[in-house]
Design a protein around this motif. Structure first.
Motif, PDB file in Angstrom:
ATOM      1  N   ALA A   1       9.051  10.453  -5.272  1.00 41.39           N
ATOM      2  CA  ALA A   1      10.220   9.605  -5.508  1.00 41.39           C
ATOM      3  C   ALA A   1      10.824   9.131  -4.194  1.00 41.39           C
ATOM      4  N   ALA A   2      10.894  10.037  -3.203  1.00 38.26           N
ATOM      5  CA  ALA A   2      11.428   9.651  -1.893  1.00 38.26           C
ATOM      6  C   ALA A   2      10.536   8.605  -1.227  1.00 38.26           C
ATOM      7  N   MET A   3       9.221   8.776  -1.357  1.00 40.13           N
ATOM      8  CA  MET A   3       8.289   7.785  -0.806  1.00 40.13           C
ATOM      9  C   MET A   3       8.470   6.428  -1.478  1.00 40.13           C
ATOM     10  N   THR A   4       8.725   6.453  -2.783  1.00 38.56           N
ATOM     11  CA  THR A   4       8.903   5.197  -3.517  1.00 38.56           C
ATOM     12  C   THR A   4      10.142   4.457  -3.036  1.00 38.56           C
ATOM     13  N   VAL A   5      11.233   5.183  -2.863  1.00 41.99           N
ATOM     14  CA  VAL A   5      12.474   4.558  -2.386  1.00 41.99           C
ATOM     15  C   VAL A   5      12.265   3.950  -1.011  1.00 41.99           C
ATOM     16  N   ARG A   6      11.587   4.700  -0.129  1.00 39.76           N
ATOM     17  CA  ARG A   6      11.337   4.209   1.222  1.00 39.76           C
ATOM     18  C   ARG A   6      10.397   3.003   1.215  1.00 39.76           C
ATOM     19  N   ALA A   7       9.407   3.018   0.324  1.00 42.14           N
ATOM     20  CA  ALA A   7       8.450   1.903   0.257  1.00 42.14           C
ATOM     21  C   ALA A   7       9.084   0.646  -0.304  1.00 42.14           C
ATOM     22  N   LEU A   8      10.060   0.800  -1.185  1.00 39.93           N
ATOM     23  CA  LEU A   8      10.700  -0.364  -1.792  1.00 39.93           C
ATOM     24  C   LEU A   8      11.632  -1.080  -0.822  1.00 39.93           C
ATOM     25  N   ASP A   9      12.139  -0.361   0.180  1.00 39.86           N
ATOM     26  CA  ASP A   9      13.149  -0.944   1.066  1.00 39.86           C
ATOM     27  C   ASP A   9      12.676  -2.234   1.741  1.00 39.86           C
ATOM     28  N   PRO A  10      11.488  -2.284   2.369  1.00 40.47           N
ATOM     29  CA  PRO A  10      11.081  -3.555   3.008  1.00 40.47           C
ATOM     30  C   PRO A  10      10.678  -4.644   2.029  1.00 40.47           C
ATOM     31  N   LEU A  11      10.497  -4.288   0.756  1.00 38.56           N
ATOM     32  CA  LEU A  11      10.064  -5.276  -0.229  1.00 38.56           C
ATOM     33  C   LEU A  11      11.245  -5.930  -0.937  1.00 38.56           C
ATOM     34  N   LEU A  12      12.434  -5.369  -0.775  1.00 38.08           N
ATOM     35  CA  LEU A  12      13.620  -5.894  -1.466  1.00 38.08           C
ATOM     36  C   LEU A  12      14.400  -6.850  -0.562  1.00 38.08           C
TER      37      LEU A  12
ATOM     38  N   ILE B   1      -5.140   5.844   1.291  1.00 38.67           N
ATOM     39  CA  ILE B   1      -5.085   4.423   0.956  1.00 38.67           C
ATOM     40  C   ILE B   1      -4.516   3.559   2.081  1.00 38.67           C
ATOM     41  N   ILE B   2      -3.725   4.160   2.976  1.00 43.19           N
ATOM     42  CA  ILE B   2      -3.091   3.392   4.051  1.00 43.19           C
ATOM     43  C   ILE B   2      -3.947   3.511   5.301  1.00 43.19           C
ATOM     44  N   PRO B   3      -4.748   2.490   5.616  1.00 43.09           N
ATOM     45  CA  PRO B   3      -5.664   2.601   6.749  1.00 43.09           C
ATOM     46  C   PRO B   3      -4.936   2.596   8.081  1.00 43.09           C
ATOM     47  N   CYS B   4      -5.483   3.348   9.031  1.00 43.37           N
ATOM     48  CA  CYS B   4      -4.900   3.407  10.366  1.00 43.37           C
ATOM     49  C   CYS B   4      -5.107   2.063  11.065  1.00 43.37           C
ATOM     50  N   PRO B   5      -4.041   1.444  11.611  1.00 46.53           N
ATOM     51  CA  PRO B   5      -4.206   0.163  12.308  1.00 46.53           C
ATOM     52  C   PRO B   5      -5.212   0.235  13.452  1.00 46.53           C
ATOM     53  N   THR B   6      -5.301   1.389  14.121  1.00 45.40           N
ATOM     54  CA  THR B   6      -6.253   1.511  15.220  1.00 45.40           C
ATOM     55  C   THR B   6      -7.689   1.406  14.721  1.00 45.40           C
TER      56      THR B   6
ATOM     57  N   LEU C   1      -6.784  14.734  -8.858  1.00 44.00           N
ATOM     58  CA  LEU C   1      -7.459  14.751  -7.563  1.00 44.00           C
ATOM     59  C   LEU C   1      -7.615  13.340  -6.999  1.00 44.00           C
ATOM     60  N   LEU C   2      -8.016  12.417  -7.860  1.00 46.45           N
ATOM     61  CA  LEU C   2      -8.162  11.030  -7.419  1.00 46.45           C
ATOM     62  C   LEU C   2      -6.832  10.460  -6.941  1.00 46.45           C
ATOM     63  N   GLY C   3      -5.778  10.724  -7.727  1.00 47.66           N
ATOM     64  CA  GLY C   3      -4.464  10.187  -7.368  1.00 47.66           C
ATOM     65  C   GLY C   3      -3.984  10.685  -6.019  1.00 47.66           C
ATOM     66  N   ILE C   4      -4.075  12.009  -5.786  1.00 47.04           N
ATOM     67  CA  ILE C   4      -3.618  12.569  -4.519  1.00 47.04           C
ATOM     68  C   ILE C   4      -4.527  12.134  -3.374  1.00 47.04           C
TER      69      ILE C   4
ATOM     70  N   LEU D   1       0.833  -1.199   0.000  1.00 48.72           N
ATOM     71  CA  LEU D   1       0.000   0.000   0.000  1.00 48.72           C
ATOM     72  C   LEU D   1       0.870   1.253   0.000  1.00 48.72           C
ATOM     73  N   ASN D   2       1.963   1.225   0.750  1.00 44.39           N
ATOM     74  CA  ASN D   2       2.903   2.361   0.738  1.00 44.39           C
ATOM     75  C   ASN D   2       3.469   2.580  -0.660  1.00 44.39           C
ATOM     76  N   LEU D   3       3.811   1.472  -1.337  1.00 43.30           N
ATOM     77  CA  LEU D   3       4.367   1.591  -2.682  1.00 43.30           C
ATOM     78  C   LEU D   3       3.323   2.135  -3.655  1.00 43.30           C
ATOM     79  N   ALA D   4       2.098   1.643  -3.565  1.00 45.89           N
ATOM     80  CA  ALA D   4       1.037   2.136  -4.446  1.00 45.89           C
ATOM     81  C   ALA D   4       0.807   3.621  -4.216  1.00 45.89           C
ATOM     82  N   SER D   5       0.795   4.038  -2.940  1.00 44.23           N
ATOM     83  CA  SER D   5       0.621   5.453  -2.619  1.00 44.23           C
ATOM     84  C   SER D   5       1.744   6.297  -3.216  1.00 44.23           C
ATOM     85  N   ALA D   6       2.974   5.816  -3.087  1.00 45.36           N
ATOM     86  CA  ALA D   6       4.124   6.561  -3.608  1.00 45.36           C
ATOM     87  C   ALA D   6       4.077   6.677  -5.128  1.00 45.36           C
ATOM     88  N   LEU D   7       3.732   5.587  -5.806  1.00 46.62           N
ATOM     89  CA  LEU D   7       3.684   5.621  -7.276  1.00 46.62           C
ATOM     90  C   LEU D   7       2.576   6.541  -7.774  1.00 46.62           C
ATOM     91  N   LEU D   8       1.465   6.604  -7.043  1.00 51.97           N
ATOM     92  CA  LEU D   8       0.406   7.541  -7.407  1.00 51.97           C
ATOM     93  C   LEU D   8       0.915   8.982  -7.339  1.00 51.97           C
TER      94      LEU D   8
END
Length: 476
Positions: free
Chosen positions: A465-476, A388-393, A379-382, A317-324
């Motif tokens: 771009a920074a969000m994308t790099v950060r989101a990719l880190d746990p997936l690699l 898109i990332i739901p709060c765990p609480t 507007l939809l993308g932003i 979800l973090n990666l999808a958010s970053a790519l959007l």
């Protein structure tokens, strides 16, 4: 008027603080599965005290399949004995469960956590004239997030001569997690030690189920106060009404925590000549997206937990958010470059106002061009990226509502929380639009001011771009 508004805000804040009673939330987060191993050479055996501490969400999922707790605990001990790898002198040694105890300490929103403590033992080792080499690997719950700790501590007349891990626990055996390590929990699953067996020893002691019920080391959080609303016993109409205000408040407060694209929303609205209606549309999209995300994650937890666990979805979800965000940033930047090539004015609102001084028809045409840059897709993308990332609480509240058979009340609380989140995002957008228009009304002729929308587009792209790099880190 201002005094009345301030007084009303003070009243609502007071109600929030009074009615949102502190709730016990797992200090490492609602998704975590935490395990601790104490390897204890004692006499002519090696014992392993293994402790499992499940936070609210995995415990909720696990409890759906628990029949008799004692039977479940015994099966868990046998499974754990197979998944712990203990080698002595290079040869794997079988572990046999001795005894175990299970408890369900209270957690957030009326949900229960799960804690199992068990003792496993090796066969008798026999006498040895030289120290023995011990190698240990904890293979339980691979890939799951949480605290993982291993210690080696001898008792009786056995003696440890060297060890790769400490002899003392830093978490009081998963009962008091150090606050300075909550954001970077221990991740130790292996140990190596040399020890001299003895002739006199005894297994570790186990706590009773009643002792395990006494949670230690939990912390009170704002999210815990929101989650506590679902567990209130007396749901009078007055309490329900105030609880909705509380949920709105905590949703708005949650929006100002890290994430949810506050800077991106502001940059987008500045870079695309955003209007107040665009800010409200963003808020609506955030509300719908966040609420739908919570419901979808709840469905995964309830129906698909055998195939995928909820926390594994968050990196994606973090990666999808970053790519959007990257896609929207590229679109805005491309539109700005085209406008520059056509030598269109970069001060959107100023140019728009100037056009009306000459011709209403020209003003309408220019507004249509502005709409191309803003666009429903942007507007939809932003909006989706921010929600898109739901709060765990919120997920905890949904699961608690199901557990307590208060589904309708839980859904209303989640929607109110999402609306509060959206109100905060909308307010940030309105502030950005107002500030941009204030600058446009001033007679700034500097290149930096005229290029502000283009700079904002670059900021959105860089943040994406920074969000994308950060989101990719746990997936690699």
């Amino acid at each position: 008027m201002i005094r009345k508004a301030v007084a009303m805000l003070a009243i609502v804040t007071g109600l929030v603080l009074m009615l949102s009673a502190p709730a016990s939330a797992h200090p490492l987060g609602n998704f975590t599965i935490n395990h601790y191993s104490k390897i204890q050479p004692s006499g002519d055996r090696v014992y392993v005290l293994y402790i499992l501490d499940m936070a609210e969400i995995p415990a909720f999922r696990e409890r759906q399949s628990i029949g008799a707790p004692e039977t479940y605990a015994a099966a868990a001990a046998r499974r754990t004995a197979r998944e712990l790898e203990l080698r002595i002198g290079g040869s794997r040694v079988p572990l046999t469960p001795v005894r175990q105890v299970i408890a369900f300490p209270p957690g957030a929103a009326g949900l229960r956590t799960l804690r199992i403590e068990m003792i496993l033992q090796t066969p008798r080792l026999g006498p040895s004239t030289t120290p023995l080499q011990l190698d240990y690997r904890d293979l339980t719950f691979p890939g799951r997030i949480g605290w993982k700790e291993v210690v080696v501590q001898a008792t009786g007349d056995a003696r440890v001569t060297a060890a790769s891990v400490p002899a003392a626990t830093v978490s009081d055996e998963l009962r008091a997690y150090p606050k300075n390590l909550l954001k970077s929990p221990l991740d130790v699953t292996t140990a190596r030690a040399s020890f001299e067996p003895g002739a006199d020893g005894s297994p570790p002691a186990l706590r009773t189920a009643a002792e395990l019920e006494q949670r230690v080391g939990v912390r009170d959080t704002s999210s815990g106060r929101f989650a506590s609303l679902i567990a209130e016993k007396n749901l009078s109409p007055g309490f329900v009404l105030v609880s909705l205000l509380v949920a709105l408040f905590w949703g708005a407060a949650h929006a100002f925590s890290p994430g949810h694209g506050k800077a991106i929303v502001a940059g987008y609205l500045v870079g695309t000549r955003g209007r107040p209606t665009d800010a409200f549309k963003l808020g609506l999209i955030v509300t719908v997206t966040h609420t739908a995300g919570v419901f979808a994650l709840g469905g995964v937890t309830l129906l698909l937990s055998a195939f995928i666990v909820p926390e594994q979805l968050y990196p994606w979800l973090n990666l999808a958010s970053a790519l959007l965000v990257v896609g929207v940033g590229l679109t805005i930047l491309r539109w700005r470059i085209r406008a520059w090539r056509r030598q269109q004015p970069l001060g959107g609102d100023h140019a728009h106002g100037h056009s009306h001084q000459h011709s209403h028809g020209h003003g309408h045409s220019h507004d249509h061009e502005t709409g191309k840059g803003t666009g429903r897709a942007g507007l939809l993308g932003i909006g989706i990226s921010a929600g898109i990332i739901p709060c765990p609480t919120a997920l905890v509240v949904l699961l608690a509502a199901i557990s307590l058979q208060r589904v309708a009340y839980g859904l209303v609380l989640i929607v109110a929380f999402s609306i509060g989140l959206a109100v905060a995002v909308t307010s940030i957008g309105l502030v950005a639009i107002t500030a941009k228009r204030a600058f446009n009304r001033m007679s700034f002729e500097g290149r930096l001011i005229r290029a502000l929308p283009s700079v904002s587009a670059v900021v959105v792209l860089v943040l994406g771009a920074a969000m994308t790099v950060r989101a990719l880190d746990p997936l690699l």
